[in-house]
Write a protein that holds these residues in place. Structure first.
Motif, PDB file in Angstrom:
ATOM      1  N   LEU A 133      55.651  47.063  50.399  1.00  0.00           N
ATOM      2  CA  LEU A 133      54.809  48.238  50.583  1.00  0.00           C
ATOM      3  C   LEU A 133      54.119  48.184  51.938  1.00  0.00           C
ATOM      4  CD1 LEU A 133      53.108  48.354  47.060  1.00  0.00           C
ATOM      5  CD2 LEU A 133      55.170  49.579  47.810  1.00  0.00           C
ATOM      6  N   ASP A 134      53.876  49.355  52.530  1.00  0.00           N
ATOM      7  CA  ASP A 134      53.188  49.440  53.822  1.00  0.00           C
ATOM      8  C   ASP A 134      52.187  50.584  53.793  1.00  0.00           C
ATOM      9  OD1 ASP A 134      52.454  49.138  56.466  1.00  0.00           O
ATOM     10  OD2 ASP A 134      54.132  50.360  57.213  1.00  0.00           O
ATOM     11  N   PRO A 135      50.895  50.265  53.789  1.00  0.00           N
ATOM     12  CA  PRO A 135      50.305  48.928  53.631  1.00  0.00           C
ATOM     13  C   PRO A 135      50.348  48.521  52.154  1.00  0.00           C
ATOM     14  CG  PRO A 135      48.572  50.538  53.756  1.00  0.00           C
ATOM     15  CD  PRO A 135      49.867  51.297  53.962  1.00  0.00           C
ATOM     16  N   ASN A 136      50.002  47.261  51.874  1.00  0.00           N
ATOM     17  CA  ASN A 136      49.978  46.778  50.485  1.00  0.00           C
ATOM     18  C   ASN A 136      48.540  46.505  50.067  1.00  0.00           C
ATOM     19  OD1 ASN A 136      50.292  45.506  47.986  1.00  0.00           O
ATOM     20  ND2 ASN A 136      52.177  44.487  48.611  1.00  0.00           N
ATOM     21  N   PRO A 137      47.985  47.336  49.159  1.00  0.00           N
ATOM     22  CA  PRO A 137      46.602  47.129  48.729  1.00  0.00           C
ATOM     23  C   PRO A 137      46.463  46.141  47.574  1.00  0.00           C
ATOM     24  CG  PRO A 137      47.453  49.105  47.713  1.00  0.00           C
ATOM     25  CD  PRO A 137      48.568  48.553  48.568  1.00  0.00           C
ATOM     26  N   PHE A 138      47.587  45.621  47.096  1.00  0.00           N
ATOM     27  CA  PHE A 138      47.559  44.731  45.936  1.00  0.00           C
ATOM     28  C   PHE A 138      47.534  43.275  46.400  1.00  0.00           C
ATOM     29  CE2 PHE A 138      49.703  48.623  44.614  1.00  0.00           C
ATOM     30  CZ  PHE A 138      48.971  48.966  43.484  1.00  0.00           C
ATOM     31  N   ARG A 139      46.531  42.533  45.938  1.00  0.00           N
ATOM     32  CA  ARG A 139      46.375  41.140  46.349  1.00  0.00           C
ATOM     33  C   ARG A 139      47.472  40.291  45.716  1.00  0.00           C
ATOM     34  NH1 ARG A 139      45.152  36.772  43.982  1.00  0.00           N
ATOM     35  NH2 ARG A 139      44.311  34.992  45.116  1.00  0.00           N
ATOM     36  N   PRO A 140      48.181  39.461  46.503  1.00  0.00           N
ATOM     37  CA  PRO A 140      49.204  38.591  45.916  1.00  0.00           C
ATOM     38  C   PRO A 140      48.586  37.436  45.145  1.00  0.00           C
ATOM     39  CG  PRO A 140      49.015  38.183  48.267  1.00  0.00           C
ATOM     40  CD  PRO A 140      48.115  39.346  47.961  1.00  0.00           C
ATOM     41  N   SER A 141      49.389  36.801  44.293  1.00  0.00           N
ATOM     42  CA  SER A 141      48.910  35.638  43.554  1.00  0.00           C
ATOM     43  C   SER A 141      48.711  34.473  44.518  1.00  0.00           C
ATOM     44  CB  SER A 141      49.916  35.254  42.469  1.00  0.00           C
ATOM     45  OG  SER A 141      51.186  34.983  43.048  1.00  0.00           O
ATOM     46  N   GLY A 142      47.812  33.573  44.121  1.00  0.00           N
ATOM     47  CA  GLY A 142      47.543  32.409  44.958  1.00  0.00           C
ATOM     48  C   GLY A 142      46.227  31.775  44.592  1.00  0.00           C
ATOM     49  N   GLY A 143      46.096  30.493  44.874  1.00  0.00           N
ATOM     50  CA  GLY A 143      44.859  29.791  44.559  1.00  0.00           C
ATOM     51  C   GLY A 143      44.603  29.676  43.077  1.00  0.00           C
ATOM     52  N   GLY A 144      45.679  29.722  42.264  1.00  0.00           N
ATOM     53  CA  GLY A 144      45.520  29.661  40.816  1.00  0.00           C
ATOM     54  C   GLY A 144      45.186  30.996  40.188  1.00  0.00           C
ATOM     55  N   GLN A 145      45.115  32.050  40.996  1.00  0.00           N
ATOM     56  CA  GLN A 145      44.739  33.385  40.503  1.00  0.00           C
ATOM     57  C   GLN A 145      45.955  34.301  40.472  1.00  0.00           C
ATOM     58  OE1 GLN A 145      41.298  35.098  42.431  1.00  0.00           O
ATOM     59  NE2 GLN A 145      41.976  37.183  42.048  1.00  0.00           N
ATOM     60  N   PRO A 146      46.173  35.018  39.356  1.00  0.00           N
ATOM     61  CA  PRO A 146      47.277  35.986  39.300  1.00  0.00           C
ATOM     62  C   PRO A 146      47.070  37.116  40.306  1.00  0.00           C
ATOM     63  CG  PRO A 146      46.413  35.519  37.106  1.00  0.00           C
ATOM     64  CD  PRO A 146      45.451  34.938  38.081  1.00  0.00           C
ATOM     65  N   SER A 147      48.127  37.835  40.581  1.00  0.00           N
ATOM     66  CA  SER A 147      48.038  38.947  41.521  1.00  0.00           C
ATOM     67  C   SER A 147      47.329  40.142  40.897  1.00  0.00           C
ATOM     68  CB  SER A 147      49.440  39.368  41.957  1.00  0.00           C
ATOM     69  OG  SER A 147      50.104  40.030  40.886  1.00  0.00           O
ATOM     70  N   ASP A 148      47.017  41.111  41.757  1.00  0.00           N
ATOM     71  CA  ASP A 148      46.524  42.398  41.273  1.00  0.00           C
ATOM     72  C   ASP A 148      47.592  43.089  40.438  1.00  0.00           C
ATOM     73  OD1 ASP A 148      44.057  42.184  42.453  1.00  0.00           O
ATOM     74  OD2 ASP A 148      44.530  43.473  44.168  1.00  0.00           O
ATOM     75  N   ARG A 149      47.137  44.018  39.617  1.00  0.00           N
ATOM     76  CA  ARG A 149      48.032  44.898  38.880  1.00  0.00           C
ATOM     77  C   ARG A 149      47.647  46.339  39.193  1.00  0.00           C
ATOM     78  NH1 ARG A 149      47.805  42.578  32.754  1.00  0.00           N
ATOM     79  NH2 ARG A 149      45.917  43.857  32.839  1.00  0.00           N
ATOM     80  N   GLY A 150      48.446  47.276  38.739  1.00  0.00           N
ATOM     81  CA  GLY A 150      48.096  48.676  38.956  1.00  0.00           C
ATOM     82  C   GLY A 150      49.304  49.564  38.809  1.00  0.00           C
ATOM     83  N   ARG A 151      49.257  50.739  39.480  1.00  0.00           N
ATOM     84  CA  ARG A 151      50.344  51.709  39.374  1.00  0.00           C
ATOM     85  C   ARG A 151      50.655  52.308  40.745  1.00  0.00           C
ATOM     86  NH1 ARG A 151      46.952  54.225  36.041  1.00  0.00           N
ATOM     87  NH2 ARG A 151      47.405  56.290  36.906  1.00  0.00           N
ATOM     88  N   LEU A 152      51.880  52.760  40.872  1.00  0.00           N
ATOM     89  CA  LEU A 152      52.314  53.564  42.012  1.00  0.00           C
ATOM     90  C   LEU A 152      52.791  54.899  41.476  1.00  0.00           C
ATOM     91  CD1 LEU A 152      54.375  50.930  44.052  1.00  0.00           C
ATOM     92  CD2 LEU A 152      52.031  51.689  44.490  1.00  0.00           C
ATOM     93  N   GLU A 153      52.360  55.984  42.118  1.00  0.00           N
ATOM     94  CA  GLU A 153      52.687  57.307  41.601  1.00  0.00           C
ATOM     95  C   GLU A 153      53.110  58.242  42.717  1.00  0.00           C
ATOM     96  OE1 GLU A 153      49.305  58.797  39.549  1.00  0.00           O
ATOM     97  OE2 GLU A 153      49.609  57.556  37.767  1.00  0.00           O
ATOM     98  N   ALA A 154      54.035  59.141  42.401  1.00  0.00           N
ATOM     99  CA  ALA A 154      54.411  60.276  43.233  1.00  0.00           C
ATOM    100  C   ALA A 154      54.861  61.375  42.293  1.00  0.00           C
ATOM    101  CB  ALA A 154      55.507  59.902  44.224  1.00  0.00           C
ATOM    102  N   GLU A 155      55.196  62.517  42.831  1.00  0.00           N
ATOM    103  CA  GLU A 155      55.594  63.642  41.983  1.00  0.00           C
ATOM    104  C   GLU A 155      56.820  63.312  41.146  1.00  0.00           C
ATOM    105  OE1 GLU A 155      56.935  68.331  42.442  1.00  0.00           O
ATOM    106  OE2 GLU A 155      55.841  67.329  44.056  1.00  0.00           O
ATOM    107  N   ASP A 156      57.767  62.562  41.729  1.00  0.00           N
ATOM    108  CA  ASP A 156      59.015  62.247  41.038  1.00  0.00           C
ATOM    109  C   ASP A 156      59.175  60.757  40.746  1.00  0.00           C
ATOM    110  OD1 ASP A 156      59.232  61.429  43.614  1.00  0.00           O
ATOM    111  OD2 ASP A 156      61.255  62.230  43.942  1.00  0.00           O
ATOM    112  N   PHE A 157      58.077  60.006  40.775  1.00  0.00           N
ATOM    113  CA  PHE A 157      58.193  58.548  40.616  1.00  0.00           C
ATOM    114  C   PHE A 157      56.904  57.980  40.012  1.00  0.00           C
ATOM    115  CE2 PHE A 157      57.634  54.207  42.270  1.00  0.00           C
ATOM    116  CZ  PHE A 157      58.806  53.627  41.809  1.00  0.00           C
ATOM    117  N   GLU A 158      57.087  56.981  39.138  1.00  0.00           N
ATOM    118  CA  GLU A 158      55.941  56.263  38.575  1.00  0.00           C
ATOM    119  C   GLU A 158      56.390  54.847  38.226  1.00  0.00           C
ATOM    120  OE1 GLU A 158      52.958  56.415  34.696  1.00  0.00           O
ATOM    121  OE2 GLU A 158      54.002  58.251  35.344  1.00  0.00           O
ATOM    122  N   ALA A 159      55.562  53.872  38.555  1.00  0.00           N
ATOM    123  CA  ALA A 159      55.893  52.473  38.264  1.00  0.00           C
ATOM    124  C   ALA A 159      54.618  51.668  38.111  1.00  0.00           C
ATOM    125  CB  ALA A 159      56.756  51.875  39.372  1.00  0.00           C
ATOM    126  N   ALA A 160      54.705  50.644  37.280  1.00  0.00           N
ATOM    127  CA  ALA A 160      53.607  49.699  37.120  1.00  0.00           C
ATOM    128  C   ALA A 160      53.823  48.529  38.071  1.00  0.00           C
ATOM    129  CB  ALA A 160      53.537  49.200  35.681  1.00  0.00           C
TER     130      ALA A 160
END
Length: 382
Positions: free
Chosen positions: A20-47
């Protein structure tokens, strides 16, 4: 936040990996899981289910709801702020608890951390004993630091600046970046860490140690910052106290007494079991001598010593013990003597009508079955 798919790395079934550009989701690291969330557009949706760094790139794993991920597609990002906030509080709570624990016992060292959404844990190297008194003291001191509302500051330093940072705790073997991220809790702790953190300790919330396990020198301590889990523990304890019928300061003594009584009863039962004789119904059946008994409500471990004695004393013995429950289903034991060439595992496998589930060896099988004795006789060819 508006972003675009810079690249589609893989696509399979409902899954995909993208950049993704830019990527607002924090990656996993330091023993902490990554961020979660959703991506949306008129013809697209993903977790967004995971983000991990691969060769310096934040690879984002998606679970597709509808549409197809396309390079260059413009999307709206919706990070799960509640998830991010909880992990942030957990991680800052871990820093506080770890610092307190290391300060309470000389030689105690935190070697690994795991940050979760319900409970988190620290892995400890310590040659001494860890027990509840130590953990209650650590919990109290950690809460004091939280209540002091100390400022938490994140510094991005060069390796040279980081090495000169006063009191910094860092695993230099794992730090390979030109920029070292230092999390400082004002007047209390400084730690090289890539995880997310609160702005002040008061935001951590209600730190609560839930469990510990292990033995010297390897220990694990589990904790949470979620008050709801503390409420659950309190509710369970109050129900237990009501059932036992004693004040809270006596529950440990009651438990120890009951545990000692249970161990004594288990020893008594084991002695009785070794001397138990069963009233066999015995029948000559040509190739073997059948010994059968039906004992409703009994358990397989209770009858096993008597079965063993029978097959050891009679090489031609074929022993069948059924212990049906209220609806017929219950434990069983089938064993044979050394002179009987009868593969009991193959016997059970070849007779599914017995409803037998279990295992063992060719000379001894046990488990749970549903069939009454007449069906067993028929299966045995009697």
């Amino acid at each position: 936040m508006i972003l675009r798919i810079a690249s589609v790395l893989s696509r399979s079934g409902k899954g995909a990996e993208v950049l993704l550009d830019p990527n607002p989701f924090r990656p996993s690291g330091g023993g902490q899981p990554s961020d979660r969330g959703r991506l949306e557009a008129e013809d697209f949706e993903a977790a967004v289910v995971d983000v991990r760094l691969v060769d310096g790139l934040a690879v984002t794993e998606l679970r597709i709801g509808r549409g197809e991920p396309r390079e260059g597609a413009v999307l709206r990002a919706l990070p799960d702020e509640a998830w991010r906030s909880l992990l942030t509080r957990m991680h800052s709570g871990e820093h506080i608890l770890s610092k307190v624990l290391e300060g309470l016992r000389e030689g105690l060292r935190i070697t690994k951390t795991h940050i979760g959404d319900k409970e988190s844990s620290v892995t400890i190297a310590y040659d001494g004993e860890i027990g509840w008194e130590l953990l209650f003291e650590a919990e109290k001191r950690a809460r004091d630091v939280i209540a002091e509302n100390r400022t938490v500051t994140v510094h991005e330093l060069s390796a040279e600046e980081a090495r000169a940072f006063p009191g910094l705790k860092a695993n230099w073997e794992r730090i390979g970046d030109d920029v070292v991220r230092v999390v400082e809790i004002d007047g209390f702790d400084a730690n090289a860490c890539c995880g997310s953190h609160v702005a002040s300790t008061a935001e951590v919330g209600d730190l609560f140690v839930t469990a510990y396990n292990g033995s010297a020198p390897d220990w694990t301590v589990t904790f949470t910052v979620e008050g709801s889990l503390r409420d659950l523990y309190g509710q369970v304890m109050r129900r237990l106290l009501r059932g036992v019928g004693c004040p809270v300061d006596r529950i440990e003594g009651v438990y120890e007494k009951l545990r000692a009584e249970k161990e004594g009863l288990a020893r008594d039962l084991d002695r009785a079991r070794q001397n138990l004789s069963l009233s066999w119904t015995t029948e000559e059946c040509g190739a073997f001598r059948l010994h059968f008994v039906e004992l409703p409500g009994w358990t397989a471990d209770l009858v096993s010593p008597a079965v063993k004695k029978q097959v050891e004393s009679d090489g031609r013995a074929l022993v069948v013990v059924l212990c049906p429950g209220p609806e017929g289903r219950g434990p069983f034991v089938v064993a044979r003597g050394s002179d009987v060439s009868f593969d009991l595992r193959a016997f059970l496998k070849g007779h599914p009508e017995l409803g037998a589930r279990g295992g063992g060896a060719s000379a001894w099988v046990s488990g749970v079955a549903t069939a009454p004795w007449p069906l067993w006789r028929r299966a045995l060819g009697l």
